[in-house]
Structure formats: C-alpha cells, structure tokens
Motif scaffolding. Structure first.
Motif, PDB file in Angstrom:
ATOM      1  N   SER A   1       8.396  -4.645  14.743  1.00 40.06           N
ATOM      2  CA  SER A   1       9.487  -3.991  14.821  1.00 40.06           C
ATOM      3  C   SER A   1      11.000  -4.943  14.468  1.00 40.06           C
ATOM      4  N   HIS A   2      10.918  -6.150  15.118  1.00 37.89           N
ATOM      5  CA  HIS A   2      12.193  -6.924  14.605  1.00 37.89           C
ATOM      6  C   HIS A   2      12.252  -7.352  13.292  1.00 37.89           C
ATOM      7  N   ARG A   3      11.136  -6.800  12.361  1.00 41.52           N
ATOM      8  CA  ARG A   3      11.346  -7.116  10.842  1.00 41.52           C
ATOM      9  C   ARG A   3      11.779  -6.045  10.221  1.00 41.52           C
TER      10      ARG A   3
ATOM     11  N   SER B   1       5.162  -1.386  12.629  1.00 43.59           N
ATOM     12  CA  SER B   1       5.132  -0.655  11.577  1.00 43.59           C
ATOM     13  C   SER B   1       3.946  -1.110  10.786  1.00 43.59           C
ATOM     14  N   HIS B   2       3.644   0.134   9.677  1.00 41.75           N
ATOM     15  CA  HIS B   2       2.822  -0.088   8.693  1.00 41.75           C
ATOM     16  C   HIS B   2       3.616  -0.175   7.248  1.00 41.75           C
ATOM     17  N   LEU B   3       2.862  -1.182   6.583  1.00 36.44           N
ATOM     18  CA  LEU B   3       3.587  -1.198   5.210  1.00 36.44           C
ATOM     19  C   LEU B   3       2.393  -1.097   4.339  1.00 36.44           C
TER      20      LEU B   3
ATOM     21  N   ASN C   1       6.284   2.402  15.668  1.00 37.21           N
ATOM     22  CA  ASN C   1       5.955   3.295  16.636  1.00 37.21           C
ATOM     23  C   ASN C   1       4.529   2.902  17.443  1.00 37.21           C
ATOM     24  N   TRP C   2       3.994   1.828  16.915  1.00 38.30           N
ATOM     25  CA  TRP C   2       2.710   1.422  17.033  1.00 38.30           C
ATOM     26  C   TRP C   2       2.564   0.188  18.196  1.00 38.30           C
TER      27      TRP C   2
ATOM     28  N   ALA D   1      -3.025  -4.754  15.502  1.00 40.98           N
ATOM     29  CA  ALA D   1      -1.673  -4.179  15.973  1.00 40.98           C
ATOM     30  C   ALA D   1      -1.382  -2.638  15.985  1.00 40.98           C
ATOM     31  N   GLY D   2      -2.154  -2.041  15.291  1.00 41.30           N
ATOM     32  CA  GLY D   2      -2.014  -0.595  15.342  1.00 41.30           C
ATOM     33  C   GLY D   2      -2.735  -0.046  13.999  1.00 41.30           C
ATOM     34  N   ALA D   3      -3.743   0.472  14.191  1.00 46.10           N
ATOM     35  CA  ALA D   3      -4.556   1.123  12.998  1.00 46.10           C
ATOM     36  C   ALA D   3      -3.814   2.544  12.560  1.00 46.10           C
TER      37      ALA D   3
END
Length: 99
Positions: free
Chosen positions: A52-54, A18-20, A9-10, A94-96
């Motif tokens: 997102s593609h992963r 996404s965040h992992l 969503n980021w 990429a998105g904190a």
C-alpha cells in the motif's frame, strides 16, 4: 502500454496489498515493474503484489486505477489469468487474485 492496479485491500504479512496487472502481456507487466524497481519476487502467477505504501507512486508512474473485479476481468479477457496450482513465476502470497 496500459497497466492496471486495484486498491490496496488485500491483507498479508502485516500490511495491505494491491495487484498490478497487464491486459496485454507478462513482458509488458515485467517491464513496468522493473522500471519502478519492483522486485521480481513480487510477481505471483499473473500479477505483482504491490504494498500500500507504493500505491500512489505506481499510479503516478502510469498505472490505471481499477477495482479488484476489473483486474480479474482484464486478466481473463487477455488470456493471462493463472489460478493457484497453475504455472506461474514468483513466490509470496500477499493476496491472490481469486475472485
């Protein structure tokens, strides 16, 4: 070993992310990411940014899908949360995880 991922969503750099995260240790997180071939440069403070593609591939490898607020809660509960300006490895923005 449990690794978690939030939905992609980021926005950043023309794609969604996404965040992992791990709720145990950075070592656990780095090992999981390395096994998937995720570059270390994707690590930002306390999480990996995953395009997102992963997303489906990472879930298929065993990451548990959770919401973004749960990612933050898990990091705080484990004592692994690092805010911007704190110490951390990696680069990129990429998105904190700041919620």
């Amino acid at each position: 070993m449990t690794i978690y991922i939030d939905p992609p969503n980021w926005p950043g750099h023309g794609r969604m992310w996404s965040h992992l995260v791990s709720d145990v240790s950075y070592d656990e997180l780095h090992k999981f990411a390395e096994e998937l071939g995720v570059p270390r440069r994707a690590f930002e403070r306390d999480h990996y940014d995953i395009p997102s593609h992963r997303y489906a591939e990472v879930v298929a490898a065993g990451a548990v899908e959770v919401g973004s607020r749960e990612v933050v809660r898990l990091l705080h509960a484990a004592g692994l949360r690092r805010r911007k300006g704190g110490s951390g490895a990696g680069n990129g923005d990429a998105g904190a995880v700041s919620r």
